[in-house]
Design a protein around this motif. Sequence first.
Motif, short mmCIF file in Angstrom:
data_model
loop_
_atom_site.label_atom_id
_atom_site.label_comp_id
_atom_site.label_asym_id
_atom_site.label_seq_id
_atom_site.Cartn_x
_atom_site.Cartn_y
_atom_site.Cartn_z
N ALA A 18 0.92 -1.01 0.02
CA ALA A 18 -0.27 -0.01 -0.13
C ALA A 18 0.77 1.33 -0.13
N GLY A 55 2.10 2.70 -2.56
CA GLY A 55 1.92 3.17 -3.71
C GLY A 55 2.66 2.85 -4.89
N THR A 63 0.94 2.73 -8.36
CA THR A 63 0.69 4.13 -8.71
C THR A 63 1.76 5.01 -9.17
N ARG A 68 -3.71 4.65 3.45
CA ARG A 68 -3.61 4.21 2.18
C ARG A 68 -4.34 2.93 1.84
N ARG A 89 -8.24 1.95 0.15
CA ARG A 89 -8.26 1.63 -0.94
C ARG A 89 -9.54 0.49 -1.06
N THR A 110 -9.81 -2.66 -0.88
CA THR A 110 -9.79 -3.86 -1.88
C THR A 110 -9.48 -4.94 -1.03
#
Length: 189
Positions: free
Chosen positions: A15, A17, A20, A134, A138, A140
Amino acid sequence: MTAKPTLTVLAGPTAVGKGTVCQYIREHYPQVWFSVSATTREPRPGEEEGVHYYFVSMDEFDRMIDEGQMLEYAVVHGKNKYGTPRTKVQQALDAGRPVILEIDLQGARQIRKSMPQAQLVFLAPPSWEELVSRLTGRGTESEQEQQRRLETAKVELAAESEFDVTVVNDTVERAAHEIAQLIGAEPAQ
């Protein structure tokens, strides 16, 4: 002046990132080649076969290992297997393209042993609180999976000193530009 490394490993805690930041680099630094990992986990919404991952069965993954087709591989979060197929990475390196492997800590350690010339970059969160935010934001993973991933993240954060460089992901754009500079990539015109 020495040449920039052509193989860069980007790893960091869950997580943080990584995906991203890598997506930003893909969009703004097209000469950088990204490996597509194979995984035994189920696709998340929006993920495409061959673009985000190669989604394979456990049997297929084990066959790839047995045949020496994996550059690195690991069981992540005690659950699913992830790995980097060797052939396409080698083709990109042979073509002189900078390559980024977005992988986990175990994979980074395997690459360090098998390809010591690789540059290992640790992507760090600005703080533990931001990492937790984060991961939970998200949406998920189940709460149980989030807790498992946070425990894994503590171990991953403790391994930061094993990497050549740390980049803090305070903003995606800044972190991506810093990584691009490290590998000598130029933005698209």
